[in-house]
Design an enzyme around this catalytic site. Sequence first.
Site, PDB file in Angstrom:
ATOM      1  N   HIS A  64       3.578   9.860   2.070  1.00 21.50           N
ATOM      2  CA  HIS A  64       3.970   9.112   2.151  1.00 21.50           C
ATOM      3  C   HIS A  64       5.481   9.063   0.869  1.00 21.50           C
ATOM      4  O   HIS A  64       5.255   9.373   0.124  1.00 21.50           O
ATOM      5  CB  HIS A  64       3.573   7.701   2.539  1.00 21.50           C
ATOM      6  CG  HIS A  64       2.432   7.510   0.532  1.00 21.50           C
ATOM      7  ND1 HIS A  64       1.489   7.768   1.310  1.00 21.50           N
ATOM      8  CD2 HIS A  64       3.449   7.145   0.304  1.00 21.50           C
ATOM      9  CE1 HIS A  64       1.615   6.818   0.154  1.00 21.50           C
ATOM     10  NE2 HIS A  64       2.424   6.277  -0.922  1.00 21.50           N
TER      11      HIS A  64
HETATM   12  C1  T46 Z   1       1.411   5.761  -3.469  1.00 23.03           C
HETATM   13  C2  T46 Z   1       0.114   6.132  -4.074  1.00 23.03           C
HETATM   14  C3  T46 Z   1      -0.184   7.033  -5.510  1.00 23.03           C
HETATM   15  C4  T46 Z   1      -2.571  -2.939   0.071  1.00 23.03           C
HETATM   16  O1  T46 Z   1      -3.170  -3.669   0.503  1.00 23.03           O
HETATM   17  N1  T46 Z   1      -1.784  -2.736  -0.953  1.00 23.03           N
HETATM   18  C5  T46 Z   1      -1.390  -2.072  -2.005  1.00 23.03           C
HETATM   19  O2  T46 Z   1      -0.501  -2.545  -2.667  1.00 23.03           O
HETATM   20  C6  T46 Z   1      -1.817  -0.926  -2.420  1.00 23.03           C
HETATM   21  C7  T46 Z   1      -0.924   0.527  -2.595  1.00 23.03           C
HETATM   22  C8  T46 Z   1      -2.165  -0.700  -0.751  1.00 23.03           C
HETATM   23  N2  T46 Z   1      -2.558  -1.332   0.068  1.00 23.03           N
HETATM   24  C9  T46 Z   1      -3.015  -0.930   1.301  1.00 23.03           C
HETATM   25  C10 T46 Z   1      -2.838  -0.499   2.465  1.00 23.03           C
HETATM   26  C11 T46 Z   1      -3.602   0.557   3.233  1.00 23.03           C
HETATM   27  O3  T46 Z   1      -4.767  -0.549   4.071  1.00 23.03           O
HETATM   28  O4  T46 Z   1      -4.659  -0.405   0.743  1.00 23.03           O
HETATM   29  C12 T46 Z   1      -4.222   0.959   1.936  1.00 23.03           C
HETATM   30  C13 T46 Z   1      -4.226   2.049   1.762  1.00 23.03           C
HETATM   31  O5  T46 Z   1      -3.314   2.106   1.068  1.00 23.03           O
HETATM   32  P1  T46 Z   1      -2.622   3.776   1.008  1.00 23.03           P
HETATM   33  O6  T46 Z   1      -2.947   4.666   2.727  1.00 23.03           O
HETATM   34  O7  T46 Z   1      -0.889   3.668   1.478  1.00 23.03           O
HETATM   35  O8  T46 Z   1      -3.204   5.089  -0.496  1.00 23.03           O
HETATM   36  P2  T46 Z   1      -2.405   6.352  -1.061  1.00 23.03           P
HETATM   37  O9  T46 Z   1      -3.905   6.424  -1.828  1.00 23.03           O
HETATM   38  O10 T46 Z   1      -1.820   7.397   0.602  1.00 23.03           O
HETATM   39  O11 T46 Z   1      -1.212   5.483  -1.273  1.00 23.03           O
HETATM   40  C14 T46 Z   1      -0.563   4.998  -2.156  1.00 23.03           C
HETATM   41  C15 T46 Z   1       0.018   3.508  -2.188  1.00 23.03           C
HETATM   42  O12 T46 Z   1       0.046   3.217  -0.899  1.00 23.03           O
HETATM   43  C16 T46 Z   1       1.184   4.501  -2.826  1.00 23.03           C
HETATM   44  O13 T46 Z   1       2.505   3.211  -3.150  1.00 23.03           O
HETATM   45  O14 T46 Z   1       2.403   5.744  -3.518  1.00 23.03           O
HETATM   46  O15 T46 Z   1      -1.343   5.381  -4.076  1.00 23.03           O
END
Ligand code: T46
Length: 376
Positions: A288
């Site tokens: 993303h």
């Molecule tokens: C990034 C990389 C390095 C929340 O509810 N609150 C939060 O503050 C975050 C960061 C995530 N979430 C929820 C949203 C999704 O349902 O946690 C779940 C996993 O998030 P995501 O798929 O976006 O995780 P990554 O590891 O792909 O990305 C994360 C961060 O979202 C992103 O900002 O830059 O870590």
Amino acid sequence: MKNELRHGRLKYISFLIIDLVCVVVANVLAVSLYLSFADVKYSMGEHIPVIYLMLGVDIAVTIGFNTLSRVLRRRKRIEIFQTLKHVVISFVLLAMILFTTKSGADYSRVIIFLAYGLEFLLMLGCRYIWKKILMKLYWKNNSDSALLMTTESFAEEALETSRKSGVDVKSIFLLDSKGQKSLGGVPVCDGIEDAIAVLGWDLAKDVYIYGLDHQMVPDALAKACKEMKVKIDLVDFKYKIIDVKTVKNDDSRYGSLSFIEGKRDIPFPIRRVYWITETEADLHRGHHAHKLNCQLLFCPHGKIDIILDDGEKKETICLDEPGKGLLLMPGLWREMIWKESGSVLCVLASEYYDPDEYIRNYDGFIAYNSEDGKKN
Ligand code: T46
């Protein structure tokens, strides 16, 4: 502020001369006005000693009360106040001299009042015009002059980058200034008023902010830039590897301590902190980009590869030590690959969590990164 003082002193003398001319003109006008309305015997010749006295008092007040101090850096309101202060002190001093020498009765009080009133208006107007002229003359030769706003940790490379792109940095405004007078030969602003004044009258035409988010521009500076129609430009970088300060204990059993300080090391306000734990090796996450969120990524334990894609080229940064941080600006597609199980990824973010601020579709990201996409 070496350079500026050099110019400043010369300009200061020119302001003093202008003030003295204003004193004479104000008196001539005051006498002429008075004589054209009043039916009295009073001649310009009789008034000449007062003019000499007023000139002397004016010079004494300028030097004694330093009333021209920072004249080039004053904004309108301060200029009105300082000019008024100068005129009032001069008037009081003159009145005292006339009273103690008992010569007050010889001169028309109306003319003296009128002369000081006119002196105030003339000085204000002439200083304003002269500042405008100086500003025009100065800017003519300094079309690429700028005020650089950054933090101490970015200052050196900010200067280097600006110079490389042909920007003549006249002054640096450090958000975390510790009272430095200069950096890399460039004067450091005393504070926000100083920075605004640099823009207002003297030196810089634009503000360049380096390594900082727009949100870090103090309100007063942003407001002043808007009023003065000064552009705030972001000297951009997409990502940057930074050294996280780390203190190692001599006795290795005590491990090491790393720390990051808001404002000093982080060029954005920290609104959120999150971390990813209990991971397995070869885990892939991310895929993303962010529209707004600025981040600092670091891996306090283990090893994680961060693949960054700006739509044109890809780069891989390996976070494999607690003292290594990766600053990410918005508009970068990223993928994280866990190289060791149990590796921990920590993130400091500039924005609260908002799923709408994510771009999770690669084609959408490419479209967004093109100018048209950003505008929409
Ligand atoms: C990034 C990389 C390095 C929340 O509810 N609150 C939060 O503050 C975050 C960061 C995530 N979430 C929820 C949203 C999704 O349902 O946690 C779940 C996993 O998030 P995501 O798929 O976006 O995780 P990554 O590891 O792909 O990305 C994360 C961060 O979202 C992103 O900002 O830059 O870590």
